[in-house]
Design an enzyme around this catalytic site. Structure first.
Site, mmCIF file in Angstrom:
data_model
loop_
_atom_site.group_PDB
_atom_site.id
_atom_site.type_symbol
_atom_site.label_atom_id
_atom_site.label_comp_id
_atom_site.label_asym_id
_atom_site.label_seq_id
_atom_site.Cartn_x
_atom_site.Cartn_y
_atom_site.Cartn_z
ATOM 1 N N LYS A 125 13.252 41.333 45.178
ATOM 2 C CA LYS A 125 13.237 40.128 44.837
ATOM 3 C C LYS A 125 13.859 39.102 45.853
ATOM 4 O O LYS A 125 13.542 38.099 46.101
ATOM 5 C CB LYS A 125 14.052 39.913 43.468
ATOM 6 N N GLU A 209 21.806 33.397 41.818
ATOM 7 C CA GLU A 209 20.961 32.386 41.772
ATOM 8 C C GLU A 209 21.813 31.018 41.201
ATOM 9 O O GLU A 209 22.361 31.540 40.195
ATOM 10 C CB GLU A 209 19.448 32.266 41.187
ATOM 11 N N HIS A 244 15.111 36.683 28.324
ATOM 12 C CA HIS A 244 13.920 36.679 29.434
ATOM 13 C C HIS A 244 12.621 37.381 29.284
ATOM 14 O O HIS A 244 11.799 37.641 29.917
ATOM 15 C CB HIS A 244 14.884 37.068 30.731
ATOM 16 N N ARG A 301 0.189 42.075 39.500
ATOM 17 C CA ARG A 301 -0.632 42.674 38.625
ATOM 18 C C ARG A 301 -1.338 41.803 37.695
ATOM 19 O O ARG A 301 -1.228 40.653 37.873
ATOM 20 C CB ARG A 301 0.456 43.831 37.725
#
Length: 531
Positions: A125, A209, A244, A301
């Protein structure tokens, strides 16, 4: 005309390294293209629907995924034994595992998905954030490198300002993410996030973040071929989430206007071109309250929610994946992509929404799936299915299309009323509740919607208590038959079907057909070696 008659495929048989509804989705694409499908199954999936539908099926190990669906050497061995020339990973499991991609390449197999280089570029990430920033794509303010120690974490968090998000560097699927409101919660949350990331991905690194709140989750579907064509297929709204994990998706987003769509899709295409990406994928963004969007990640994907994009564009994304993997150009250009109407998808999972969405198990005693105009059901369900606890609880996807969002919601309400699964608790009651919610109808959504609206009073609206016999039916009194009666009828039907198959098997064998497969006796094209 069969599609295989106009395409010189470099592969004729495809191993599907997955299970459940996505395996069935890929089998159907193979069949329409004239390709043979090879299924794999663990001990608990021996009688799964994807095993029954594939042209061939092979056992790959125990129920535990690490010893079956994640067992790379075993999957490569099955591909060799079956004569498969290509592998489609679906989503989850090994779909974004660069090691698996390389193993397929070394075995001479065509991997139906992005190359290992693209997966590595987007799978980690913090590296993906750096790549996005270099491509001029807006990113959420945060640490551009992995957090190495607690003191550094405190320093970065203070610089960003609370609240913040902790995220697994090698993460995905909502795992290894923690929301931190104040400095006192940082270190406990950091330990939990590292532990979860290490358990889920074998990598305990996390990064920080700035939390964008309230925010909407918007993603852009794209596909790229080996001839330099990169095409986006519009956006999807995925803001209805819990922990999430997406629960409901729709396309197009009700708040994305043409100007914003152009900016987001351009950013996605520029990013994908910068890493020489090939095959299907999704660029995910957060849309802030001021209308600013920020890059989250790329899912390298096919995604669970791809059917809503297929409804609104008319293109079969899985078949396009096969075209790209075969070295062919896309069958359409960007000018051909026109969004028509509105589509909504409800994920139907074996979870108890009245009890904190805890996983559920059991046997499907009876099943009624909806149908009619604008209805699509991608499902792995059948009466008699034993739902295991070893894998993702997703059982089916209910997708509807309407000429506009209002008609799509009305159709979803009707379809949900028709959908009944007896014997296993599912998220159907939650989906029905959501479709009636005024905020959803008004498109007043954020990623905090469930936390704000699905409280104790909402859960109390659902029928029954967790200790009751599991069923999704809203009112047992509406049913003319009891669950026990339905189970007895289903059991009789299954017994009769098995007796008929045995009878056909004996008749064929007595007519000189030695060792006739029960699959051929049941009308299958090939005699298989799994019995």
């Amino acid at each position: 005309m069969n599609s295989s008659s106009v395409v010189n495929w470099p592969f004729r048989k495809v191993l599907i390294a997955n299970r459940g509804e996505i395996a069935i989705r890929i089998i159907r694409a193979c069949r329409e293209l004239g390709l043979s499908s090879v299924a794999v199954y663990s001990d608990v999936d021996r009688h799964a629907l994807h095993v029954r539908m594939a042209d061939e099926a092979y056992h790959i190990g125990p129920a535990v995924a690490a010893q079956s669906y994640l067992n790379i050497p075993k999957l490569i061995e099955v591909a060799r034994r079956s004569g498969a020339q290509a592998v489609h990973p679906g989503y989850g499991f090994l779909a974004e595992n660069a090691t698996f991609v390389e193993a397929c390449k070394e075995a001479g197999l065509i991997f139906v998905g992005p190359p290992a280089e693209a997966q590595l570029a987007m799978g980690e990430k913090t590296a993906a954030r750096r790549t996005a920033k270099a491509a001029g794509v807006p990113i959420v303010p945060g640490a551009m490198t992995d957090v190495e120690d607690d003191a550094q974490a405190h320093e970065i968090a203070e610089g960003l300002g609370y609240p913040i998000l902790l995220k697994a560097a090698a993460g995905g699927g909502g795992k290894g993410i923690r929301f931190v409101r104040n400095p006192e919660d940082l270190l406990p949350s950091l330990r939990t996030a590292r532990s979860e990331a290490r358990s889920a991905f074998g990598d305990g690194r996390v990064y920080l973040e700035k939390a964008i709140a309230p925010a909407r989750h918007i993603e852009v579907q794209f596909i790229a071929d080996t001839h330099g064509n990169v095409v986006h297929l519009g956006e999807r709204e995925c803001s209805i989430q819990r922990r999430h994990q997406k629960l409901i998706e729709e396309s197009p987003s009700p708040v994305v206007d043409p100007e914003l769509r152009a900016r987001m899709t351009t950013a996605a295409v520029n990013l994908i071109r910068s890493i020489n990406y090939v095959n299907a994928g999704t660029a995910e963004f957060l849309l802030g309250p001021e209308g600013n969007f920020y890059f989250l990640e790329v899912n390298a994907r096919i995604q669970v929610e791809h059917p809503v994009t297929e409804w609104c564009t008319g293109f079969d994304l899985v078949q396009e994946q096969f075209r790209v993997a075969a070295g062919l150009p896309l069958s359409f250009s960007q000018d051909d992509v026109q969004l028509r109407g509105s589509a909504i998808e409800c994920r139907i999972s074996a979870e108890d929404p009245a009890n904190r969405f805890l996983p559920a198990t059991g046997t499907v005693q009876a099943l009624q799936e909806p149908s009619g105009p604008g209805i699509r059901v991608d499902s792995s369900l059948y009466p008699g299915l034993q739902v295991p606890l070893f894998y993702d609880p997703l059982l089916s996807k209910l997708i509807v299309w309407g000429k506009d969002r209002a008609q799509a919601i009305a159709r979803m309400r009707r379809a949900l009323d028709e959908y009944h699964i007896v014997g296993v608790r599912t998220t159907l009651p939650f989906a029905r509740w959501l479709m009636e919610h005024p905020r959803f109808a008004a498109a007043d959504m954020s990623t905090d919607f469930i936390a704000e609206e699905w409280d104790g009073s909402a859960r109390a609206l659902l029928p029954g208590e967790p200790s009751e016999a599991p069923t999704d039916l809203d009112n047992h009194a509406k049913e003319e038959l009891s669950v026990e009666q339905v189970a007895a009828i289903v059991g009789s039907i299954l017994t009769h079907t098995q007796m008929e198959e045995e009878k056909q098997h004996r008749q064929l064998s007595s007519n000189g057909h030695e060792e006739v497969s029960r699959w051929r006796a049941a009308g299958r094209k090939e005699a298989l070696r799994i019995w």
